[in-house]
Design a protein around this motif. Structure first.
Motif, PDB file in Angstrom:
ATOM      1  N   UNK A   1       0.840  -1.175  -0.014  1.00  0.00           N
ATOM      2  CA  UNK A   1      -0.087  -0.129  -0.147  1.00  0.00           C
ATOM      3  C   UNK A   1       0.823   1.315  -0.138  1.00  0.00           C
ATOM      4  N   UNK A   2       2.143   1.115   0.392  1.00  0.00           N
ATOM      5  CA  UNK A   2       2.955   2.368   0.560  1.00  0.00           C
ATOM      6  C   UNK A   2       3.645   2.740  -0.957  1.00  0.00           C
ATOM      7  N   UNK A   3       3.616   1.690  -1.643  1.00  0.00           N
ATOM      8  CA  UNK A   3       4.393   2.010  -2.942  1.00  0.00           C
ATOM      9  C   UNK A   3       3.514   2.298  -4.237  1.00  0.00           C
ATOM     10  N   UNK A   4       2.093   2.301  -3.803  1.00  0.00           N
ATOM     11  CA  UNK A   4       0.939   2.497  -5.117  1.00  0.00           C
ATOM     12  C   UNK A   4       0.303   3.647  -4.676  1.00  0.00           C
ATOM     13  N   UNK A   5      -0.234   4.357  -5.598  1.00  0.00           N
ATOM     14  CA  UNK A   5      -1.311   5.512  -5.337  1.00  0.00           C
ATOM     15  C   UNK A   5      -0.833   6.650  -4.340  1.00  0.00           C
ATOM     16  N   UNK A   6       0.338   7.125  -4.700  1.00  0.00           N
ATOM     17  CA  UNK A   6       0.731   7.872  -3.567  1.00  0.00           C
ATOM     18  C   UNK A   6      -0.238   9.146  -3.409  1.00  0.00           C
ATOM     19  N   UNK A   7      -0.404   9.326  -2.336  1.00  0.00           N
ATOM     20  CA  UNK A   7      -1.444  10.414  -1.788  1.00  0.00           C
ATOM     21  C   UNK A   7      -3.169  10.142  -1.560  1.00  0.00           C
ATOM     22  N   UNK A   8      -3.245   8.694  -1.781  1.00  0.00           N
ATOM     23  CA  UNK A   8      -4.389   8.191  -1.640  1.00  0.00           C
ATOM     24  C   UNK A   8      -4.679   7.608  -0.396  1.00  0.00           C
ATOM     25  N   UNK A   9      -5.970   7.676   0.212  1.00  0.00           N
ATOM     26  CA  UNK A   9      -6.363   7.031   1.519  1.00  0.00           C
ATOM     27  C   UNK A   9      -5.494   5.763   1.629  1.00  0.00           C
TER      28      UNK A   9
ATOM     29  N   UNK B   1      -2.082   6.541   2.786  1.00  0.00           N
ATOM     30  CA  UNK B   1      -1.961   7.176   4.082  1.00  0.00           C
ATOM     31  C   UNK B   1      -2.116   6.130   5.120  1.00  0.00           C
ATOM     32  N   UNK B   2      -3.177   5.333   5.027  1.00  0.00           N
ATOM     33  CA  UNK B   2      -3.065   4.175   6.223  1.00  0.00           C
ATOM     34  C   UNK B   2      -2.180   3.050   5.996  1.00  0.00           C
ATOM     35  N   UNK B   3      -1.840   2.870   4.938  1.00  0.00           N
ATOM     36  CA  UNK B   3      -0.587   1.913   4.646  1.00  0.00           C
ATOM     37  C   UNK B   3       0.573   2.296   5.362  1.00  0.00           C
ATOM     38  N   UNK B   4       0.850   3.776   5.008  1.00  0.00           N
ATOM     39  CA  UNK B   4       2.044   4.418   5.433  1.00  0.00           C
ATOM     40  C   UNK B   4       2.058   4.429   6.973  1.00  0.00           C
ATOM     41  N   UNK B   5       0.912   4.850   7.807  1.00  0.00           N
ATOM     42  CA  UNK B   5       0.831   4.858   9.122  1.00  0.00           C
ATOM     43  C   UNK B   5       0.961   3.457   9.747  1.00  0.00           C
TER      44      UNK B   5
END
Length: 109
Positions: A34-42, A45-49
């Motif tokens: 989730x962190x490497x795709x669709x940067x800026x999407x919801x 954000x959740x995957x990065x958290x």
């Protein structure tokens, strides 16, 4: 919590930390897509958290290993050091073995 091991030589708080470390490593690997795709999407954000919070897993394993290896009665000797170095070298050679096979079969060298 007591730091004295019980009759089974288990230190319970280290077991709890080991479970937390296992779960956090699993979460790091499962949130990585989730962190490497669709940067800026919801989803990003959740995957990065979740990915950021659970990055503590690997350092926690290292600290647990250090806590179990360091003993007040530990006696340093060259023989023990050479034994550890030999084990690390064998592990390194064994790991390189898999890397060579990966390169051969993935790139058809």
């Amino acid at each position: 919590m007591s730091t004295v091991p019980n009759k089974n030589n288990r230190i319970y708080y280290l077991d709890v930390l080991r479970v937390i470390a296992c779960l956090s490593v699993i979460m790091v690997h499962s949130s990585a897509p989730y962190v490497v795709k669709n940067i800026g999407s919801f989803n990003f954000l959740i995957g990065n958290i979740f990915n950021s919070i659970t990055r503590i897993g690997v350092p926690l394993f290292v600290m647990i290993s250090g806590a179990l290896m360091l003993d007040k009665n530990y006696q340093f000797s060259i023989e023990k050091l050479m034994k550890h170095i030999t084990r690390m070298f064998v592990f390194l050679v064994f790991g390189l073995h898999f890397i060579v096979y990966f390169l051969i079969y993935s790139y058809k060298l």
